[in-house]
Design an enzyme around this catalytic site. Structure first.
Site, PDB file in Angstrom:
ATOM      1  N   LYS A   1       2.522 -13.469  -0.734  1.00 18.22           N
ATOM      2  CA  LYS A   1       1.909 -12.208  -1.152  1.00 18.22           C
ATOM      3  C   LYS A   1       0.424 -12.450  -1.360  1.00 18.22           C
ATOM      4  CE  LYS A   1       3.373  -7.950  -2.327  1.00 18.22           C
ATOM      5  NZ  LYS A   1       4.475  -7.193  -1.706  1.00 18.22           N
TER       6      LYS A   1
ATOM      7  N   VAL B   1       5.749   8.881  -7.365  1.00 17.99           N
ATOM      8  CA  VAL B   1       6.160   9.638  -6.180  1.00 17.99           C
ATOM      9  C   VAL B   1       5.050   9.605  -5.132  1.00 17.99           C
ATOM     10  CG1 VAL B   1       7.901  11.097  -7.255  1.00 17.99           C
ATOM     11  CG2 VAL B   1       5.503  11.770  -7.392  1.00 17.99           C
ATOM     12  N   GLY B   2       4.485   8.414  -4.958  1.00 13.51           N
ATOM     13  CA  GLY B   2       3.435   8.221  -3.967  1.00 13.51           C
ATOM     14  C   GLY B   2       4.014   7.788  -2.636  1.00 13.51           C
ATOM     15  N   LYS B   3       3.577   6.624  -2.159  1.00 10.50           N
ATOM     16  CA  LYS B   3       3.917   6.175  -0.807  1.00 10.50           C
ATOM     17  C   LYS B   3       5.421   6.122  -0.558  1.00 10.50           C
ATOM     18  CE  LYS B   3       1.484   2.697   0.843  1.00 10.50           C
ATOM     19  NZ  LYS B   3       0.782   1.397   0.925  1.00 10.50           N
ATOM     20  N   VAL B   4       6.164   5.535  -1.465  1.00 15.83           N
ATOM     21  CA  VAL B   4       7.609   5.385  -1.296  1.00 15.83           C
ATOM     22  C   VAL B   4       8.379   6.492  -2.015  1.00 15.83           C
ATOM     23  CG1 VAL B   4       9.600   3.899  -1.761  1.00 15.83           C
ATOM     24  CG2 VAL B   4       7.437   2.882  -1.012  1.00 15.83           C
ATOM     25  N   GLY B   5       7.961   6.792  -3.242  1.00 18.24           N
ATOM     26  CA  GLY B   5       8.709   7.709  -4.085  1.00 18.24           C
ATOM     27  C   GLY B   5       8.931   9.077  -3.483  1.00 18.24           C
TER      28      GLY B   5
END
Length: 363
Positions: free
Chosen positions: A88, A189-193
């Site tokens: 990472k 609740v952005g990119k994935v949410g």
């Protein structure tokens, strides 16, 4: 500086959270780049993991995040059945302020200098367009746009995999792999949410959301007025009648403050490193809360970007991501058989796979 270095060395060489093969500190004064690339394990293959771009409170926090995230990637890739190790990277700074094309190109040169030991991708604060830039300086960048030979947004299959993990959790706890009629709380609740919310609504779940970015919340509410928004994470985890809690923001969501007041019976979300410290998984079990290990259920994204190394095929990736359902059930069964929390059961399986790969190399 000495205090920070001593802390990092202690983590690397003297704790169970260490054991990393290589940690690289990268700096390019001309562009303002300060980055950390952590390679935890290459036992199963090159270390694959995304690049996080974040305004850390301190350099020490950034290094520790890279160490924790890279270790998680080793376990994630092992459990996803990929012939890849774990790594990472973090870039230190506010991406809205310091991210430039020149900085990303400089970062790409550092990735290239590792000769393929580390393969990067998107993470919090980095996007497909960023990987297209990084790829101009290195062969070892995935998560690129389809126009540049990549798989595009890996959030799509990340959310799909988390949904499969939720279905498996429901099957294990309630005997039915559907979320219909269940109340699910999603933090972030952005990119994935936002993709996860779509899956939940399609399956008939009642959805409650929160996010530090009001525009992300509003995007969901505008499209799906039936979704309920609450003020913050503290309000969400205390929601009456909550069946499932899905942390989809940054790590450490399950801690000494949140676990005692959590109303949900299942925790299954996309965030990495959800357990704030060792022992939290036992606290969850003592409260009768089923925890689906984060690095297992959020592996859809890494499955997607890893496929770029072989020539991307979305349908092939989706089939593999669907298997997260079976893997999650396997972990729950192992946990029950061994009398341990699911997180410990998953760790055992992943560690066994890595140990067998190391033994095979030296045989």
């Amino acid at each position: 500086m000495t205090e920070m270095t001593d802390g990092v060395l202690h983590t690397l060489f003297r704790t169970e959270q260490g054991g990393h093969e290589q940690v690289v500190l990268c700096q390019d004064r001309a562009t303002g780049l300060k980055a950390v690339i952590a390679i935890h394990s290459t036992a199963l293959g090159p270390a694959l993991g995304g690049t996080r771009f974040h305004a850390y409170a301190s350099d020490e926090e950034a290094v520790r995040d890279a160490l924790n995230l890279s270790r998680g990637m080793s376990y994630k890739n092992a459990m996803a059945g990929l012939g890849l190790g774990g790594g990472k990277a973090v870039i230190i700074g506010d991406p809205d302020v310091i991210k430039t094309e020149e900085l990303l190109l400089a970062y790409g040169r550092f990735v290239e200098s590792l000769g393929g030991r580390y393969v990067t991708a998107c993470d919090v604060g980095t996007f497909v367009a960023d990987m297209d830039v990084v790829a101009r300086e290195t062969r070892w960048a995935t998560g690129r746009s389809p126009e540049n030979g990549g798989a595009g947004d890996s959030s799509v299959l990340t959310a799909y995999g988390v949904f499969q993990g939720m279905r498996a959790s429901a099957q294990h706890l309630w005997g039915d792999p559907t979320l219909r009629g269940r109340k699910v709380g999603v933090v972030g609740v952005g990119k994935v949410g936002h993709y996860l919310v779509e899956h939940l609504l399609e399956d008939g779940a009642e959805v409650v959301i929160t996010d530090v970015r009001q525009e992300s919340v509003q995007r969901i509410i505008d499209k799906h007025p039936q979704v309920t928004a609450v003020a913050d994470t503290d309000a969400l985890i205390r929601t009456e009648g909550l069946d499932i809690y899905a942390p989809c923001a940054l790590g450490g969501a399950l801690n000494d403050d949140s676990v005692p007041v959590l109303t949900a019976k299942i925790v299954c979300g996309a965030a990495n490193n959800q357990l704030a410290h060792p022992g939290i998984e036992k606290d969850l079990e003592d409260r009768g809360i089923l925890y689906a290990p984060d690095y297992v259920v959020n592996a859809g994204g890494v499955i997607q970007v890893a496929d770029e190394l072989h020539g991307f095929d979305f349908d092939r990736c989706k089939v593999q991501a669907t298997k997260i359902f079976d893997t999650t059930l396997e972990i729950f069964a192992r946990a029950k058989a061994d009398g341990i929390p699911p997180a410990a059961a998953s760790d055992r399986i992943a560690e066994q796979r890595m140990a067998e790969a190391r033994a095979a190399r030296t045989a």
